[in-house]
Design a protein around this motif. Sequence first.
Motif, PDB file in Angstrom:
ATOM      1  N   PHE A 170       0.839  -1.170   0.186  1.00 12.08           N
ATOM      2  CA  PHE A 170       0.229   0.029   0.357  1.00 12.08           C
ATOM      3  C   PHE A 170       1.046   0.952  -0.353  1.00 12.08           C
ATOM      4  N   MET A 171       0.314   2.575  -0.724  1.00 10.81           N
ATOM      5  CA  MET A 171       1.000   3.593  -0.405  1.00 10.81           C
ATOM      6  C   MET A 171       0.286   4.635   0.629  1.00 10.81           C
ATOM      7  N   ASP A 172      -1.070   4.070   0.336  1.00  5.49           N
ATOM      8  CA  ASP A 172      -1.822   5.228   1.746  1.00  5.49           C
ATOM      9  C   ASP A 172      -2.620   3.837   2.316  1.00  5.49           C
ATOM     10  N   LEU A 173      -2.532   4.367   3.262  1.00  6.71           N
ATOM     11  CA  LEU A 173      -3.857   4.220   4.045  1.00  6.71           C
ATOM     12  C   LEU A 173      -4.950   4.739   4.124  1.00  6.71           C
ATOM     13  N   SER A 174      -6.351   3.892   3.182  1.00 15.54           N
ATOM     14  CA  SER A 174      -7.551   4.597   3.487  1.00 15.54           C
ATOM     15  C   SER A 174      -8.270   4.389   4.123  1.00 15.54           C
ATOM     16  N   LEU A 175      -8.384   5.121   4.712  1.00 15.95           N
ATOM     17  CA  LEU A 175      -9.466   4.903   6.535  1.00 15.95           C
ATOM     18  C   LEU A 175     -11.240   5.106   5.645  1.00 15.95           C
ATOM     19  N   PRO A 176     -11.791   4.194   6.874  1.00 16.41           N
ATOM     20  CA  PRO A 176     -13.786   4.496   6.508  1.00 16.41           C
ATOM     21  C   PRO A 176     -13.906   5.587   7.963  1.00 16.41           C
ATOM     22  N   ILE A 177     -14.298   6.797   7.832  1.00 15.45           N
ATOM     23  CA  ILE A 177     -15.060   7.179   8.355  1.00 15.45           C
ATOM     24  C   ILE A 177     -16.225   6.866   8.523  1.00 15.45           C
ATOM     25  N   PRO A 178     -16.455   5.910  10.287  1.00 13.82           N
ATOM     26  CA  PRO A 178     -17.421   5.568  10.778  1.00 13.82           C
ATOM     27  C   PRO A 178     -18.766   6.253  10.002  1.00 13.82           C
ATOM     28  N   LYS A 179     -19.757   5.110   9.649  1.00 14.39           N
ATOM     29  CA  LYS A 179     -21.316   5.303   9.291  1.00 14.39           C
ATOM     30  C   LYS A 179     -21.688   6.638  10.074  1.00 14.39           C
ATOM     31  N   GLY A 180     -22.229   7.370   9.846  1.00 14.09           N
ATOM     32  CA  GLY A 180     -23.643   8.953  10.626  1.00 14.09           C
ATOM     33  C   GLY A 180     -23.098   9.887  10.988  1.00 14.09           C
ATOM     34  N   LYS A 181     -21.542  10.237  10.510  1.00 16.38           N
ATOM     35  CA  LYS A 181     -21.113  11.153  11.507  1.00 16.38           C
ATOM     36  C   LYS A 181     -20.459  12.106  10.520  1.00 16.38           C
ATOM     37  N   GLY A 182     -21.453  12.518  10.288  1.00 22.18           N
ATOM     38  CA  GLY A 182     -21.644  14.009   9.438  1.00 22.18           C
ATOM     39  C   GLY A 182     -21.605  14.165   7.606  1.00 22.18           C
ATOM     40  N   LEU A 183     -22.400  13.497   7.271  1.00 21.10           N
ATOM     41  CA  LEU A 183     -22.971  13.354   6.020  1.00 21.10           C
ATOM     42  C   LEU A 183     -23.701  14.477   5.535  1.00 21.10           C
ATOM     43  N   LYS A 184     -23.429  14.565   4.312  1.00 15.97           N
ATOM     44  CA  LYS A 184     -23.439  16.065   3.573  1.00 15.97           C
ATOM     45  C   LYS A 184     -25.405  16.507   4.153  1.00 15.97           C
ATOM     46  N   GLN A 190     -17.882  14.108  14.666  1.00 14.11           N
ATOM     47  CA  GLN A 190     -16.982  14.298  15.299  1.00 14.11           C
ATOM     48  C   GLN A 190     -16.510  12.285  15.214  1.00 14.11           C
ATOM     49  N   CYS A 191     -15.037  12.217  14.941  1.00 14.41           N
ATOM     50  CA  CYS A 191     -15.104  10.790  15.081  1.00 14.41           C
ATOM     51  C   CYS A 191     -13.127  10.582  15.579  1.00 14.41           C
ATOM     52  N   THR A 192     -13.096  10.261  16.404  1.00 12.57           N
ATOM     53  CA  THR A 192     -11.168  10.309  15.950  1.00 12.57           C
ATOM     54  C   THR A 192     -10.547   9.200  15.270  1.00 12.57           C
ATOM     55  N   LEU A 193      -9.119   9.049  14.962  1.00 12.63           N
ATOM     56  CA  LEU A 193      -7.821   8.685  13.992  1.00 12.63           C
ATOM     57  C   LEU A 193      -8.987   6.947  14.256  1.00 12.63           C
ATOM     58  N   GLN A 194      -8.606   6.781  15.706  1.00 20.49           N
ATOM     59  CA  GLN A 194      -7.986   5.728  16.357  1.00 20.49           C
ATOM     60  C   GLN A 194      -9.868   4.829  15.815  1.00 20.49           C
ATOM     61  N   GLU A 195     -10.793   5.583  15.618  1.00 19.45           N
ATOM     62  CA  GLU A 195     -12.054   5.220  15.570  1.00 19.45           C
ATOM     63  C   GLU A 195     -11.781   4.448  13.885  1.00 19.45           C
ATOM     64  N   CYS A 196     -11.613   5.272  12.943  1.00 17.87           N
ATOM     65  CA  CYS A 196     -10.998   5.256  11.577  1.00 17.87           C
ATOM     66  C   CYS A 196     -10.488   3.373  11.181  1.00 17.87           C
ATOM     67  N   LEU A 197      -9.430   4.029  12.369  1.00 19.03           N
ATOM     68  CA  LEU A 197      -8.749   2.552  12.408  1.00 19.03           C
ATOM     69  C   LEU A 197      -8.890   0.790  12.897  1.00 19.03           C
ATOM     70  N   ARG A 198     -10.409   1.189  13.853  1.00 17.07           N
ATOM     71  CA  ARG A 198     -10.627   0.236  14.028  1.00 17.07           C
ATOM     72  C   ARG A 198     -11.082   0.384  12.849  1.00 17.07           C
TER      73      ARG A 198
END
Length: 243
Positions: free
Chosen positions: A72-86, A92-100
């Motif tokens: 991998f050239m980058d870690l493509s992390l999902p943002i937890p669903k339901g947070k900040g939809l347009k 808000q969430c933390t990067l650790q939540e994205c990693l989990r």
Amino acid sequence: MQEGLLRPKKDPPWPYDDEEFDRRPLLEQSKRMWENYLARNDSLVTRVFCGQLRSRVECCVCKKESNCYDPFMDLSLPIPKGKGLKGQSQGQCTLQECLRDFAAEERLEGNDTYYCSKCKTHQCAVKRLHLFRLPPVLVVHLKRFSKSSYSRGKLNTVVNFPVSLLDLSDYMAAESPDRDSCQYMLYGISNHSGSTEGGHYIAHCKNYDDSSWYCFNDQRVTLVGSQPPIDASAYLLFYARLF
């Protein structure tokens, strides 16, 4: 840039059709796949930015485990669903939540069943991702843009990311050679403002001479201060490994 800096390609040193592969120690599996990748893709870009993921799949019936190793050239992390939809209030969430979410177990069943070479048929299975090899510079991509057959949108979640210390030990494979050096410090951010229809990119970078952060906006460079902004525009995060 990667294509322009590639060193002369070589034949992969290890066979891809190794019937004994799954029985080899995990570190040996990883080493062989890494050396095969570098034989065709070695460059300064690879040496600085490329890491390796291990995908482990375990059959739910016979418990046979198989492993796949991907660069991998980058870690493509999902943002937890339901947070900040347009169109909704900013979440808000933390990067650790994205990693989990990225490393969470995935159950393969229904139309996604796994073909087990031991059972000789498709079975339900559990899939899990681990970091196996880490690069000197880790690029984290926050997956802000969503797309479906009906619409496109941008997630405006504020992802609270660490600046002085990002510890990846919880996401490392137990057999990884990098388990003792998996900490990073933030030194750059690529920010995107706008929507899926258009927008503008700026960057924030740390100057190691004065330990201050600066904003780079086209021709303008301005002093930000001792800490970078943490807001919904952060799109790419650049971390330097602490050796």
